[in-house]
Scaffold this motif. Structure first.
Motif, PDB file in Angstrom:
ATOM      1  N   UNK A   1      -4.895   8.286  -6.092  1.00  0.00           N
ATOM      2  CA  UNK A   1      -4.611   7.207  -7.054  1.00  0.00           C
ATOM      3  C   UNK A   1      -3.108   7.012  -7.205  1.00  0.00           C
ATOM      4  N   UNK A   2      -2.370   8.127  -7.308  1.00  0.00           N
ATOM      5  CA  UNK A   2      -0.909   8.028  -7.449  1.00  0.00           C
ATOM      6  C   UNK A   2      -0.285   7.407  -6.210  1.00  0.00           C
ATOM      7  N   UNK A   3      -0.770   7.745  -5.027  1.00  0.00           N
ATOM      8  CA  UNK A   3      -0.240   7.177  -3.790  1.00  0.00           C
ATOM      9  C   UNK A   3      -0.503   5.683  -3.719  1.00  0.00           C
ATOM     10  N   UNK A   4      -1.687   5.264  -4.152  1.00  0.00           N
ATOM     11  CA  UNK A   4      -2.002   3.835  -4.163  1.00  0.00           C
ATOM     12  C   UNK A   4      -1.129   3.082  -5.160  1.00  0.00           C
ATOM     13  N   UNK A   5      -0.863   3.690  -6.315  1.00  0.00           N
ATOM     14  CA  UNK A   5      -0.015   3.050  -7.313  1.00  0.00           C
ATOM     15  C   UNK A   5       1.436   2.991  -6.866  1.00  0.00           C
ATOM     16  N   UNK A   6       1.837   3.953  -6.053  1.00  0.00           N
ATOM     17  CA  UNK A   6       3.220   4.000  -5.584  1.00  0.00           C
ATOM     18  C   UNK A   6       3.516   2.840  -4.652  1.00  0.00           C
ATOM     19  N   UNK A   7       2.703   2.647  -3.639  1.00  0.00           N
ATOM     20  CA  UNK A   7       2.859   1.517  -2.724  1.00  0.00           C
ATOM     21  C   UNK A   7       1.553   1.347  -1.940  1.00  0.00           C
ATOM     22  N   UNK A   8       0.929   0.193  -2.047  1.00  0.00           N
ATOM     23  CA  UNK A   8      -0.352  -0.014  -1.365  1.00  0.00           C
ATOM     24  C   UNK A   8      -0.260   0.169   0.151  1.00  0.00           C
ATOM     25  N   UNK A   9       0.867  -0.258   0.748  1.00  0.00           N
ATOM     26  CA  UNK A   9       0.992  -0.145   2.201  1.00  0.00           C
ATOM     27  C   UNK A   9       1.068   1.315   2.651  1.00  0.00           C
ATOM     28  N   UNK A  10       1.811   2.104   1.898  1.00  0.00           N
ATOM     29  CA  UNK A  10       1.875   3.529   2.228  1.00  0.00           C
ATOM     30  C   UNK A  10       0.514   4.208   2.031  1.00  0.00           C
ATOM     31  N   UNK A  11      -0.214   3.771   0.991  1.00  0.00           N
ATOM     32  CA  UNK A  11      -1.548   4.318   0.770  1.00  0.00           C
ATOM     33  C   UNK A  11      -2.474   3.956   1.922  1.00  0.00           C
ATOM     34  N   UNK A  12      -2.382   2.702   2.390  1.00  0.00           N
ATOM     35  CA  UNK A  12      -3.199   2.290   3.530  1.00  0.00           C
ATOM     36  C   UNK A  12      -2.846   3.091   4.777  1.00  0.00           C
ATOM     37  N   UNK A  13      -1.557   3.378   4.948  1.00  0.00           N
ATOM     38  CA  UNK A  13      -1.149   4.180   6.099  1.00  0.00           C
ATOM     39  C   UNK A  13      -1.770   5.575   6.034  1.00  0.00           C
ATOM     40  N   UNK A  14      -1.816   6.118   4.818  1.00  0.00           N
ATOM     41  CA  UNK A  14      -2.428   7.437   4.665  1.00  0.00           C
ATOM     42  C   UNK A  14      -3.913   7.439   4.983  1.00  0.00           C
ATOM     43  N   UNK A  15      -4.552   6.267   4.824  1.00  0.00           N
ATOM     44  CA  UNK A  15      -5.977   6.168   5.138  1.00  0.00           C
ATOM     45  C   UNK A  15      -6.271   6.327   6.623  1.00  0.00           C
ATOM     46  N   UNK A  16      -5.226   6.344   7.443  1.00  0.00           N
ATOM     47  CA  UNK A  16      -5.455   6.555   8.875  1.00  0.00           C
ATOM     48  C   UNK A  16      -6.085   7.924   9.141  1.00  0.00           C
ATOM     49  N   UNK A  17      -5.896   8.845   8.192  1.00  0.00           N
ATOM     50  CA  UNK A  17      -6.490  10.171   8.351  1.00  0.00           C
ATOM     51  C   UNK A  17      -7.974  10.176   7.997  1.00  0.00           C
ATOM     52  N   UNK A  18      -8.415   9.144   7.263  1.00  0.00           N
ATOM     53  CA  UNK A  18      -9.787   9.140   6.752  1.00  0.00           C
ATOM     54  C   UNK A  18     -10.846   9.241   7.840  1.00  0.00           C
ATOM     55  N   UNK A  19     -10.732   8.472   8.956  1.00  0.00           N
ATOM     56  CA  UNK A  19     -11.786   8.582   9.974  1.00  0.00           C
ATOM     57  C   UNK A  19     -11.972  10.010  10.498  1.00  0.00           C
ATOM     58  N   UNK A  20     -10.871  10.725  10.698  1.00  0.00           N
ATOM     59  CA  UNK A  20     -10.989  12.114  11.165  1.00  0.00           C
ATOM     60  C   UNK A  20     -11.687  12.988  10.130  1.00  0.00           C
ATOM     61  N   UNK A  21     -11.301  12.791   8.849  1.00  0.00           N
ATOM     62  CA  UNK A  21     -11.929  13.561   7.789  1.00  0.00           C
ATOM     63  C   UNK A  21     -13.433  13.259   7.697  1.00  0.00           C
ATOM     64  N   UNK A  22     -13.747  11.972   7.702  1.00  0.00           N
ATOM     65  CA  UNK A  22     -15.135  11.559   7.501  1.00  0.00           C
ATOM     66  C   UNK A  22     -16.012  12.007   8.669  1.00  0.00           C
ATOM     67  N   UNK A  23     -15.546  11.747   9.893  1.00  0.00           N
ATOM     68  CA  UNK A  23     -16.347  12.103  11.070  1.00  0.00           C
ATOM     69  C   UNK A  23     -16.563  13.612  11.136  1.00  0.00           C
ATOM     70  N   UNK A  24     -15.480  14.367  10.956  1.00  0.00           N
ATOM     71  CA  UNK A  24     -15.597  15.821  11.036  1.00  0.00           C
ATOM     72  C   UNK A  24     -16.462  16.400   9.934  1.00  0.00           C
TER      73      UNK A  24
END
Length: 605
Positions: A163-186
């Motif tokens: 939540x804090x990362x999303x509030x800080x900057x949406x674009x940076x939060x979206x960039x962090x979501x690049x890790x999500x597929x690895x987390x979810x699949x694994x």
């Protein structure tokens, strides 16, 4: 990997497990709410440190004064200390809550296990119930006491950081979501496979334990019937299957770790690359990118804790499902046991069995077409390897199971005495009066003397009349042999007409075996006795012997009759006698060797 084929107690569905946990939590609503608030506050305070460090970077790059930098450094320190203090408070409250919940669950599971009918435990393997009230309880306790605080703090930290990362900057939060597929699949692959694997691990462990118990408890019977090698081979097979299941569990966890490490690399690289581009366009400051990178890096620890804790959580989840299965089974089981069915009167036979069949509904094991008469005042011994059906017949006669078909007549209510040793709370007199509540002190003294337990006489003296300085009245330590002697004395006081002795010396050490067997002979005198013998010497003392194999009686007669005819009993007896005679043969060989000495020692009578 194939699942174990032996039937076991039921396992509750996930929805039922969640319902039980929810019910436990509702009993402690106040503390549950306090735990949520405290962990949320600790996680929010944890964001202060990376935010303050980002501001320090901005203050330095903008050449702000030392006072500004010092202020943000102080803010970072205060936030870090406050987060630790609140987190410790939260963990303390959670630990107390978890311990109370575990205590309630443990009591309910043990109470349910005690309410299970004997026929339910016999239908399968007793080690399954043993593994649930020991290993599964331990797994749930370990997860609740050690893993739950870590995972709960990690979960709140992950949520607040995102939540804090999303509030800080949406674009940076979206960039962090690049890790999500690895987390979810694994994670999905791990959860899908690990539940099956870890359930298999627990099942295999129970199967291995059962094989060990059968081999240890039936060692003498297995040796007598030349089945020891087969039993040991079964232990080895089940142990190997258990190890294979655990190795597969490690492989499943390692695959998940590769996905998680890859996700961390992808996510942090994406945030730094996006921050570089945004800073080049003047959209964000270096301090803000630093804060975003620190917030994302802050996720590494909690995510790792969740990942490493998934192993324990899966084990605890499986353990909970197995424990709830015991609770539900106890609630659904009928409290009444099967009772002996009267197949008609019989004056000569105190126990009359005609074409009796009983099969456990799940495993299909049991006895088939058994016909047997036990005349009044005589002893019939049942012999055979583990699982041959002798104990099953004894339990049907005792009324624990209702016959599937055939007829059973028992002249009087049987008194059962098994290999399981029980010393109940209270004095020796309290234990003896469980069999005969109105027994006088003289009757109890006579009973313990009859079973060769003179050591127990001092313990029968009433407390107020005992001289505390009298050394004779000092309490005697109760080991397995003495506990079984008390059980036999209790049976004597009950004075039953029909006695069932189910391997009553199996767990008695060699030091007391002779005394216990002598006590059993006294108990059997002038009584109708069904004796499940694990040692052939015991069977030889019976009036008649029934040899069991695969749920059927394959031979029946006196000891001399069975020795005169070829068969399993004769082969086992001869093998046993040869084994007993081996030390004497060795001695004779030694004496023969010594006699060749030119100056032999004189012989002593």
């Amino acid at each position: 990997m194939t699942s174990a084929t032996t039937a076991r107690l039921p396992v509750a569905e996930a929805a039922r497990v969640r319902a039980v946990v929810a019910t436990l939590l509702r009993r402690h609503r106040g503390r549950t709410a306090a735990v949520v608030v405290l962990f949320l506050a600790a996680s929010a305070l944890g964001v202060v440190l990376p935010t303050s460090l980002g501001r320090v970077v901005d203050a330095i790059t903008s050449e702000a004064g030392p006072s500004v930098v010092a202020g943000w450094v102080a803010g970072a320190a205060v936030g870090a200390v406050a987060a630790v203090v609140v987190m410790l408070w939260a963990v303390r409250v959670l630990t107390g809550l978890v311990q109370d919940l575990l205590a309630e669950l443990r009591e309910e599971v043990f109470a349910s296990a005690m309410r299970l009918p004997v026929r339910t435990i016999d239908d399968g393997e007793s080690a399954d119930l043993l593994s649930r009230v020991t290993g599964d309880v331990d797994a749930v306790a370990e997860a609740g006491g050690g893993v739950a605080p870590t995972l709960l703090s990690a979960g709140f930290a992950i949520g607040v950081s995102v939540i804090a990362l999303a509030a800080l900057d949406p674009w940076l939060a979206l960039a962090g979501l690049a890790a999500a597929p690895c987390y979810v699949i694994g994670t999905r692959a791990f959860l899908r496979r690990s539940r099956i694997v870890f359930r298999e691990v627990r099942t295999r462990e129970a199967s291995r334990s059962q094989a060990v118990l059968d081999t240890v408890h039936g060692a003498e019977t297995l040796t007598a019937f030349a089945a020891a090698d087969h039993a040991i081979e079964r232990v080895g097979e089940r142990a190997a299957a258990s190890i294979d299941a655990q190795i597969e569990g490690v492989r499943v966890a390692n695959r998940l770790f590769r996905w998680i490490n890859g996700g961390e690399l992808v996510g942090l690289s994406a945030i730094l690359a996006t921050g570089f581009l945004l800073h080049a366009q003047g959209a964000v400051t270096v301090g803000l990118v630093t804060t975003a990178a620190l917030l994302f890096h802050r996720l590494f620890g909690p995510v790792g804790q969740v990942i490493f804790g998934l192993d324990d959580i899966q084990r605890a989840t499986v353990g909970l499902a197995r424990l709830v299965g015991v609770i539900d089974l106890a609630s659904a089981s009928s409290p009444s046991a099967g009772s002996p069915t009267d197949g008609g009167s019989g004056d000569a036979a105190a126990i009359r069995v005609r074409d009796l069949t009983f099969r456990y509904p799940t495993t299909g094991r049991g006895i088939v077409g058994v016909t047997l008469d036990v005349p009044r005042g005589t002893t019939t011994a049942l012999v055979g390897t583990s699982g041959s059906g002798k104990s099953t017949l004894a339990r049907v006669v005792a009324g624990h199971h209702a016959p599937t078909s055939g007829s059973l007549h028992v002249a009087d209510t049987p008194y059962s005495l098994s290999q399981e040793l029980h010393h109940f709370r209270g004095s020796i007199a309290d234990n003896l009066r469980l069999g005969a509540p109105d027994a006088s002190q003289e009757e109890m003294v006579a009973a313990v003397h009859t079973v060769g337990a003179a050591w127990a006489v001092a313990g029968l003296v009433d407390g107020p009349t005992r001289d505390p300085t009298d050394a004779v009245d000092a309490p005697v330590p109760l080991d397995e042999g003495r506990i079984q002697q008390l059980a036999l004395a209790r049976a004597l006081l009950a004075d039953p007409a029909v006695v069932i002795l189910d391997e009553a010396t199996a767990d008695v050490g060699l030091h007391h075996r002779a005394a216990v067997e002598a006590a059993m002979l006294r108990l059997r005198a002038d009584r109708t006795t069904l004796l499940i013998a694990h040692r052939l010497e015991q069977a030889a003392t019976a009036d008649r012997i029934a040899v069991f194999s695969d749920g059927r009686i394959i031979a029946h007669g006196t000891h001399d009759d069975l020795l005169a005819a070829p068969g399993a009993y004769r082969d086992s007896w001869l093998a046993h006698r040869q084994h007993v005679a081996e030390p004497a043969d060795t001695t004779e060989s030694t004496e023969s060797t010594e006699s060749t000495d030119p100056t032999p020692e004189p012989e002593h009578p």
